[in-house]
Design a protein around this motif. Structure first.
Motif, short mmCIF file in Angstrom:
data_model
loop_
_atom_site.label_atom_id
_atom_site.label_comp_id
_atom_site.label_asym_id
_atom_site.label_seq_id
_atom_site.Cartn_x
_atom_site.Cartn_y
_atom_site.Cartn_z
N GLU A 140 0.83 -1.21 0.00
CA GLU A 140 0.00 0.00 0.00
C GLU A 140 0.87 1.25 0.00
N ARG A 141 1.95 1.22 0.78
CA ARG A 141 2.86 2.38 0.83
C ARG A 141 3.52 2.63 -0.53
N ILE A 142 4.02 1.57 -1.14
CA ILE A 142 4.68 1.69 -2.44
C ILE A 142 3.69 2.18 -3.49
N TYR A 143 2.48 1.63 -3.44
CA TYR A 143 1.45 2.02 -4.42
C TYR A 143 1.13 3.51 -4.33
N LYS A 144 0.85 4.00 -3.11
CA LYS A 144 0.48 5.41 -2.94
C LYS A 144 1.63 6.34 -3.32
N GLU A 145 2.85 5.94 -2.99
CA GLU A 145 4.01 6.77 -3.32
C GLU A 145 4.15 6.93 -4.83
N ASN A 146 3.97 5.85 -5.57
CA ASN A 146 4.12 5.91 -7.02
C ASN A 146 2.94 6.62 -7.70
N ILE A 147 1.75 6.47 -7.15
CA ILE A 147 0.61 7.20 -7.69
C ILE A 147 0.83 8.70 -7.54
N LYS A 148 1.31 9.12 -6.40
CA LYS A 148 1.56 10.54 -6.14
C LYS A 148 2.60 11.09 -7.12
N LYS A 149 3.70 10.37 -7.31
CA LYS A 149 4.75 10.83 -8.22
C LYS A 149 4.26 10.84 -9.66
N ALA A 150 3.54 9.82 -10.05
CA ALA A 150 3.02 9.76 -11.43
C ALA A 150 2.10 10.94 -11.71
N TYR A 158 5.71 15.48 -18.16
CA TYR A 158 6.87 14.60 -18.19
C TYR A 158 6.38 13.17 -18.39
N TYR A 159 6.33 12.76 -19.64
CA TYR A 159 5.72 11.46 -19.94
C TYR A 159 6.53 10.29 -19.39
N ASP A 160 7.84 10.26 -19.66
CA ASP A 160 8.66 9.11 -19.26
C ASP A 160 8.61 8.88 -17.75
N GLU A 161 8.76 9.97 -16.98
CA GLU A 161 8.74 9.84 -15.53
C GLU A 161 7.36 9.39 -15.04
N ALA A 162 6.32 9.99 -15.62
CA ALA A 162 4.95 9.61 -15.21
C ALA A 162 4.67 8.15 -15.55
N GLU A 163 5.11 7.73 -16.74
CA GLU A 163 4.88 6.34 -17.14
C GLU A 163 5.62 5.38 -16.21
N LEU A 164 6.86 5.74 -15.84
CA LEU A 164 7.65 4.89 -14.95
C LEU A 164 6.90 4.62 -13.65
N HIS A 165 6.40 5.68 -13.02
CA HIS A 165 5.78 5.52 -11.70
C HIS A 165 4.38 4.90 -11.80
N ILE A 192 0.17 13.50 -27.22
CA ILE A 192 0.19 14.96 -27.30
C ILE A 192 1.59 15.51 -27.51
N LEU A 193 2.58 14.97 -26.82
CA LEU A 193 3.94 15.54 -26.86
C LEU A 193 4.52 15.58 -28.28
N PRO A 194 4.43 14.53 -29.09
CA PRO A 194 4.93 14.64 -30.47
C PRO A 194 4.19 15.69 -31.29
N LEU A 195 2.89 15.85 -31.05
CA LEU A 195 2.11 16.85 -31.78
C LEU A 195 2.57 18.26 -31.41
N LEU A 196 2.86 18.48 -30.14
CA LEU A 196 3.37 19.80 -29.72
C LEU A 196 4.71 20.08 -30.36
N SER A 197 5.54 19.05 -30.46
CA SER A 197 6.85 19.23 -31.09
C SER A 197 6.69 19.60 -32.57
N LYS A 198 5.79 18.92 -33.27
CA LYS A 198 5.55 19.22 -34.69
C LYS A 198 4.95 20.61 -34.86
N ALA A 199 4.10 21.00 -33.94
CA ALA A 199 3.50 22.34 -34.01
C ALA A 199 4.57 23.41 -33.85
#
Length: 473
Positions: A140-150, A158-165, A192-199
């Motif tokens: 439960e502790r690990i789950y809540k910690e990663n949900i908060k960071k994500a 920050y897609y990569d970091e959010a996806e990791l957590h 969204i991120l690739p579209l923003l880059s192309k824009a």
């Protein structure tokens, strides 16, 4: 299997208890014997032996039953409450060593119970429960910690970091609705991120349409992005004139290709941009003229095809449409009149065919013949009318021939045919009638009269009727 083990343990316990009681009984008998035969034996020494046995055996029996009961209760609680949660914790994917330890505790506990070592089994279930609670708390502790960071990384794009957590959270709790919804939002960020880059690249190239395209896609994925929304508004103003000119140009090409629906769409889109521009009036006038001309030509072609196929409802519809656009078109007026007449005469003939029994009536027969004369003219245009005329003529012949009808009675019943005549008292008589409905009436003194309604079919060569008054008054 557990119940069988418990049952075997109870049987062993019962045997031990039985042996203890027998042993106690023998000790008491021996003591009595000693008291009676050895009067110098001390009573206090005899009393020590059975007292020692009671203190050992009886408490031991009660202790085993209590331990077994407590063990079963704790095991039931564990299976009902903790074991399902442990399975949902997905321990094998993030802490297999602890899972191995828990499984070993469970195995050792059940082994102790199978060997009737209930005290060790009780200790085992308590250790298992504590270890499981410890693991669940940690998950439960690990789950809540990663949900908060994500969540934090997601809010900052920050897609990569959010996806990791979020993936770490889902390893702990793969069935969590909260985690699944957040993962879905993070996956949108990946789009969204690739579209923003192309824009951004399109903006550097000053390609307004391309930039607008990518930002519009961004807002379709997530409309709650204020920076992109403001930029879209500015881009719409900058490309407004280009869009108007493009819609007008494409619209004229659609008119030339007789694609009027698409042309109207381009007209409406151009009108939404500049509703008062002169180009719109020119465009609309051209569109209406070409559409009308094309519609009239198409209706004439469809009417000709419908005439060949003997579909006069379609012919009437086509000529009606032409007259709406060209009220004075002589060809359409004549064609519509003929279509109406053919439809009408076709309907009248069909009514005679559907109620063919009426043809036995002379007045109806005369009307049908007149209809046939009138329909002969239109049979040159309609094969269907020609076919129905032939069928109606055949029915007229059938309904106006005389069919021999055999009337049978008992020579005592007086018989007459309403509208035809009297037959008298007969036993057997043949009369000739046209196909149709008739009422035979039988009368006999002292008996109830009888009415018999019959239909003589047009497609039979003979018919028989039996009428007898045989029910006394």
């Amino acid at each position: 299997m557990l119940e069988r083990k418990l049952r075997n343990a109870r049987h062993r316990y019962a045997r031990l208890a039985g042996k203890a009681i027998i042993g106690l009984f023998l000790v008491i008998i021996s003591s009595i014997f000693i008291l009676e035969n050895l009067p110098y034996y001390k009573f206090s020494e005899l009393n020590d032996i059975p007292a020692q046995e009671i203190k050992i055996k009886e408490p031991l029996n009660l202790s085993i039953g209590s331990i077994r009961k407590e063990f079963k209760e704790l095991l039931q609680e564990y299976n009902d409450a903790l074991k399902p949660r442990l399975q949902e914790a997905n321990l094998k994917n993030w802490d297999p060593e602890t899972l191995f330890e828990i499984n070993k505790l469970n195995k050792d506990m059940m082994h102790s119970f199978s060997n009737s070592d209930y005290l060790d089994a009780l200790k085992g279930i308590k250790l298992l429960k504590n270890k499981t609670l410890e693991v669940l708390y940690e998950s439960e502790r690990i789950y809540k910690e990663n949900i908060k960071k994500a969540t934090l990384f997601f809010s900052d794009d920050y897609y990569d970091e959010a996806e990791l957590h979020i993936n770490r959270a889902l390893i702990i709790s793969p069935k969590s609705i909260e985690a699944q919804l957040l993962q879905n939002d993070i996956e949108k960020l990946k789009q969204i991120l690739p579209l923003l880059s192309k824009a951004r690249v399109a903006r550097i190239e000053n390609n307004l349409l391309k930039e607008h395209k990518f930002l519009d896609l961004v807002l379709k994925i997530n409309p709650n992005r204020p920076v992109e929304a403001e930029r879209i508004k500015l881009l719409q103003k900058l490309i407004r004139n280009n869009n108007f000119d493009n819609h007008i140009s494409i619209g004229f090409s659609k008119i030339e290709n007789h694609e009027f629906k698409e042309a109207k769409n381009h007209y409406q889109k151009a009108k939404e941009i500049y509703p008062d521009r002169m180009e719109l009036k020119v465009f609309l006038r051209k569109l209406l003229e070409e559409e009308k001309s094309y519609r009239i030509d198409l209706a004439f072609k469809q009417a000709e095809q419908a005439i060949r196929e003997d579909e006069w409802e379609q012919v009437r519809s086509n000529y009606s449409e032409i007259i709406k656009d060209m009220p004075n078109n002589e060809m359409a007026i004549v064609g519509l009149k003929r279509a109406n007449e053919i439809i009408e005469i076709n309907l009248v003939i069909s009514q005679y065919l559907e109620s063919s029994s009426r043809l036995s009536d002379s007045s109806i027969l005369s009307q049908a013949k007149n209809v046939i004369k009138r329909a002969e003219y239109f049979s040159r245009y309609s094969a269907e009318i020609k076919r129905k005329i032939k069928k109606l003529n055949n029915l007229i012949i059938l309904f106006n021939r005389l069919i021999p009808v055999t009337v049978m009675s008992d020579s005592m019943t007086y018989i007459k045919v309403r509208g035809i005549g009297k037959l008298g008292r007969i036993s057997h008589k043949i009369i000739h009638l046209k196909p149709g409905n008739y009422i035979f009436e039988g009368v006999r003194e002292g008996f109830k009269s009888k009415l018999l309604e019959i239909l003589i079919p047009y497609d039979q060569n003979n018919y028989s009727v039996n009428i007898i008054c045989d029910e006394s008054i």
